[in-house]
Design an enzyme around this catalytic site. Structure first.
Site, PDB file in Angstrom:
ATOM      1  N   LEU A 166       0.658  -1.051  -0.459  1.00  0.00           N
ATOM      2  CA  LEU A 166       0.050   0.252  -0.038  1.00  0.00           C
ATOM      3  C   LEU A 166       0.470   1.487   0.244  1.00  0.00           C
ATOM      4  O   LEU A 166       0.319   2.404  -0.212  1.00  0.00           O
ATOM      5  CB  LEU A 166      -0.874   0.012   1.014  1.00  0.00           C
ATOM      6  CG  LEU A 166      -2.053   1.241   1.582  1.00  0.00           C
ATOM      7  CD1 LEU A 166      -2.893   1.603  -0.149  1.00  0.00           C
ATOM      8  CD2 LEU A 166      -2.638   1.002   2.303  1.00  0.00           C
ATOM      9  N   ILE A 206       7.612   1.527  13.782  1.00  0.00           N
ATOM     10  CA  ILE A 206       6.759   1.601  14.782  1.00  0.00           C
ATOM     11  C   ILE A 206       6.932   1.243  16.222  1.00  0.00           C
ATOM     12  O   ILE A 206       5.514   1.502  17.213  1.00  0.00           O
ATOM     13  CB  ILE A 206       5.247   1.017  14.074  1.00  0.00           C
ATOM     14  CG1 ILE A 206       4.625  -0.150  14.094  1.00  0.00           C
ATOM     15  CG2 ILE A 206       4.782   1.986  12.748  1.00  0.00           C
ATOM     16  CD1 ILE A 206       3.442  -0.513  13.437  1.00  0.00           C
ATOM     17  N   ALA A 235       1.985  -3.366   9.237  1.00  0.00           N
ATOM     18  CA  ALA A 235       1.321  -4.686   9.711  1.00  0.00           C
ATOM     19  C   ALA A 235       1.699  -6.060   9.505  1.00  0.00           C
ATOM     20  O   ALA A 235       3.144  -5.840   9.129  1.00  0.00           O
ATOM     21  CB  ALA A 235       0.019  -4.879   9.028  1.00  0.00           C
ATOM     22  N   TYR A 236       1.663  -6.784  10.574  1.00  0.00           N
ATOM     23  CA  TYR A 236       2.007  -8.101  10.419  1.00  0.00           C
ATOM     24  C   TYR A 236       0.910  -8.695   9.276  1.00  0.00           C
ATOM     25  O   TYR A 236       0.267  -8.678  10.377  1.00  0.00           O
ATOM     26  CB  TYR A 236       2.529  -8.577  11.739  1.00  0.00           C
ATOM     27  CG  TYR A 236       2.599 -10.213  11.968  1.00  0.00           C
ATOM     28  CD1 TYR A 236       4.008  -9.837  12.561  1.00  0.00           C
ATOM     29  CD2 TYR A 236       1.875 -10.679  11.189  1.00  0.00           C
ATOM     30  CE1 TYR A 236       4.852 -11.560  12.567  1.00  0.00           C
ATOM     31  CE2 TYR A 236       2.069 -12.304  11.091  1.00  0.00           C
ATOM     32  CZ  TYR A 236       3.082 -12.374  11.883  1.00  0.00           C
ATOM     33  OH  TYR A 236       4.111 -14.112  12.237  1.00  0.00           O
ATOM     34  N   THR A 237       1.408  -9.119   7.930  1.00  0.00           N
ATOM     35  CA  THR A 237       0.781  -9.553   7.475  1.00  0.00           C
ATOM     36  C   THR A 237       0.491 -10.802   6.846  1.00  0.00           C
ATOM     37  O   THR A 237      -0.518 -11.848   6.240  1.00  0.00           O
ATOM     38  CB  THR A 237       0.694  -8.163   6.006  1.00  0.00           C
ATOM     39  OG1 THR A 237       2.039  -8.571   5.452  1.00  0.00           O
ATOM     40  CG2 THR A 237       0.155  -7.337   6.636  1.00  0.00           C
ATOM     41  N   ASP A 275     -10.797  -6.915   6.799  1.00  0.00           N
ATOM     42  CA  ASP A 275     -12.265  -7.936   7.185  1.00  0.00           C
ATOM     43  C   ASP A 275     -11.895  -8.542   7.889  1.00  0.00           C
ATOM     44  O   ASP A 275     -12.768  -9.437   7.854  1.00  0.00           O
ATOM     45  CB  ASP A 275     -12.438  -7.517   5.615  1.00  0.00           C
ATOM     46  CG  ASP A 275     -11.573  -8.871   4.792  1.00  0.00           C
ATOM     47  OD1 ASP A 275     -11.163  -8.309   5.085  1.00  0.00           O
ATOM     48  OD2 ASP A 275     -11.891 -10.146   4.152  1.00  0.00           O
ATOM     49  N   TYR A 315      -4.697 -13.659  13.017  1.00  0.00           N
ATOM     50  CA  TYR A 315      -4.163 -11.526  12.452  1.00  0.00           C
ATOM     51  C   TYR A 315      -5.371 -10.752  12.714  1.00  0.00           C
ATOM     52  O   TYR A 315      -5.367 -10.003  13.053  1.00  0.00           O
ATOM     53  CB  TYR A 315      -4.031 -11.841  10.801  1.00  0.00           C
ATOM     54  CG  TYR A 315      -3.396 -10.627   9.355  1.00  0.00           C
ATOM     55  CD1 TYR A 315      -3.004 -10.033   9.452  1.00  0.00           C
ATOM     56  CD2 TYR A 315      -4.849 -10.675   9.658  1.00  0.00           C
ATOM     57  CE1 TYR A 315      -3.257  -8.886   9.222  1.00  0.00           C
ATOM     58  CE2 TYR A 315      -5.455  -9.520   8.483  1.00  0.00           C
ATOM     59  CZ  TYR A 315      -3.914  -8.512   8.414  1.00  0.00           C
ATOM     60  OH  TYR A 315      -3.784  -8.166   7.383  1.00  0.00           O
ATOM     61  N   TRP A 336      -8.397  -8.681   0.560  1.00  0.00           N
ATOM     62  CA  TRP A 336      -8.200  -8.673  -0.890  1.00  0.00           C
ATOM     63  C   TRP A 336      -7.539  -7.790  -1.283  1.00  0.00           C
ATOM     64  O   TRP A 336      -7.336  -7.985  -2.365  1.00  0.00           O
ATOM     65  CB  TRP A 336      -9.143  -9.582  -1.766  1.00  0.00           C
ATOM     66  CG  TRP A 336      -9.718 -10.662  -0.750  1.00  0.00           C
ATOM     67  CD1 TRP A 336      -9.913 -11.192   0.707  1.00  0.00           C
ATOM     68  CD2 TRP A 336     -11.107 -11.820  -1.919  1.00  0.00           C
ATOM     69  NE1 TRP A 336     -11.300 -11.457   0.708  1.00  0.00           N
ATOM     70  CE2 TRP A 336     -11.231 -12.009  -0.167  1.00  0.00           C
ATOM     71  CE3 TRP A 336     -11.056 -11.728  -3.195  1.00  0.00           C
ATOM     72  CZ2 TRP A 336     -12.398 -13.579  -0.705  1.00  0.00           C
ATOM     73  CZ3 TRP A 336     -11.531 -12.962  -2.791  1.00  0.00           C
ATOM     74  CH2 TRP A 336     -12.533 -13.822  -2.057  1.00  0.00           C
TER      75      TRP A 336
END
Ligand SMILES: NC(=O)c1ccc[n+]([C@@H]2O[C@H](COP(=O)([O-])OP(=O)(O)OC[C@H]3O[C@@H](n4cnc5c(N)ncnc54)[C@H](OP(=O)(O)O)[C@@H]3O)[C@@H](O)[C@H]2O)c1
Length: 284
Positions: A12, A38, A61-63, A103, A126, A151
């Site tokens: 992103l 962070i 983030a931890y994705t 989501d 997560y 997604w």
């Protein structure tokens, strides 16, 4: 205007750069995991001192959804504590925080588009740690926008579209899950939405849902990817039970986006139209 982008070289983050550059929006500072860790509160304080940002965008983030099942502490540290760290520094500097969530905070058992008021009941680590991050932020500051999305894909980093295109080159047949339903989101569209919120100077703070318009399964998504890229791959429908993963995923994961459209005036593209653009951008 200075805008700090945490997770600035992730998927992103790179989309934000693409859209900001194309629109001539200046002032975004893209921080990687070291420049803008962070988890390092002292570093965050000195970055905010130095830049006095009007906005901080948290794309960090931890994705790794499956790995998170084994790395609960690390996932929580990044998705909850890290998000809270940024929120606390934002309060000190009167900075608006734009945070990204998922989501996957929903259980996904109801075949219904869920809105921001619906109860979040995550079914994996997560999702749980992302929900904790959202909740932490809302307790620390009121000057935030949290955007839940789903997604994500783009021409950057690793994602489902790029994986399908790689496999499409190598294989004649492929099995893809048909009984998980959701809305693909072109991360470039989400980046455009974030920049619209900033340029509109909106103060309608709070929690919002954002994905592309329309609903599909991973199977149909894969079929569309091969259609637009002209790969003749046979796609075989698989049930979730035939493709076990460490983390359980929501089966029906569609978000109602009425709030972001009505309160922030965001126009949302249809997923197939955005997918066609992304595949063109990837050189097909
Ligand atoms: N991808 C999806 O399908 C999806 C769906 C729904 C919601 N989201 C949310 O959307 C947001 C953006 O996702 P994305 O696809 O852009 O993810 P991404 O490509 O994995 O980017 C996340 C970035 O955060 C960085 N990061 C990790 N730990 C950090 C730390 N302690 N300090 C600073 N940066 C750190 C990562 O660096 P390293 O790579 O070096 O670890 C990575 O560059 C995330 O909040 C994610 O939860 C994603």
């Amino acid at each position: 205007m200075n805008i700090l982008v945490f997770g600035g070289v992730g998927q992103l983050g790179q989309c934000l750069k693409k859209v900001a550059d194309s629109k001539g929006i200046d002032g975004l500072i893209y921080l990687d995991e070291i420049q803008g860790n962070i988890l390092d509160v002292q570093l965050l304080n000195s970055l905010f001192e130095q830049y006095q940002p009007q906005y901080a965008i948290n794309c960090a983030a931890y994705t790794a959804v499956d790995k998170a099942e084994d790395e609960v502490d690390l996932s929580r540290l990044i998705n909850k504590t890290g998000a809270e760290n940024i929120a606390k520094v934002c309060v000190k500097h009167n900075t608006t925080l734009i945070h990204i969530s998922t989501d996957f905070v929903f259980e996904g058992k109801l075949a219904k588009a869920l809105n921001e008021e619906d109860i979040a009941e995550p079914i994996n680590v997560y999702g749980l740690t992302k929900l904790e991050g959202e909740q932490g932020i809302s307790q620390i500051t009121s000057q935030y926008f949290t955007l839940r999305t789903s997604w994500l894909y783009s021409e950057f980093a690793n994602n489902f579209v790029k994986t399908m295109l790689r496999l499409g080159k190598e294989r004649e047949e492929l099995g893809v899950i048909i009984d998980q339903v959701g809305s693909p989101t072109y991360a470039v569209d989400l980046a455009g939405c974030i920049l619209e919120i900033i340029t509109s100077k909106s103060d309608a703070y709070g929690l919002y849902h954002y994905s592309n318009e329309g609903v599909t399964s991973w199977y149909d998504f894969a079929k569309a990817i091969f259609e637009f890229s002209n790969y003749s791959v046979k796609v075989k429908p698989l049930k979730t039970s035939e493709y076990p993963t460490k983390a359980t995923r929501p089966l029906y994961s569609v978000m109602d986006k009425s709030k972001i459209k009505s309160l922030l005036g965001i126009q949302i593209p249809y997923w197939r139209d955005s997918l066609a653009i992304c595949i063109k951008e990837l050189g097909f």
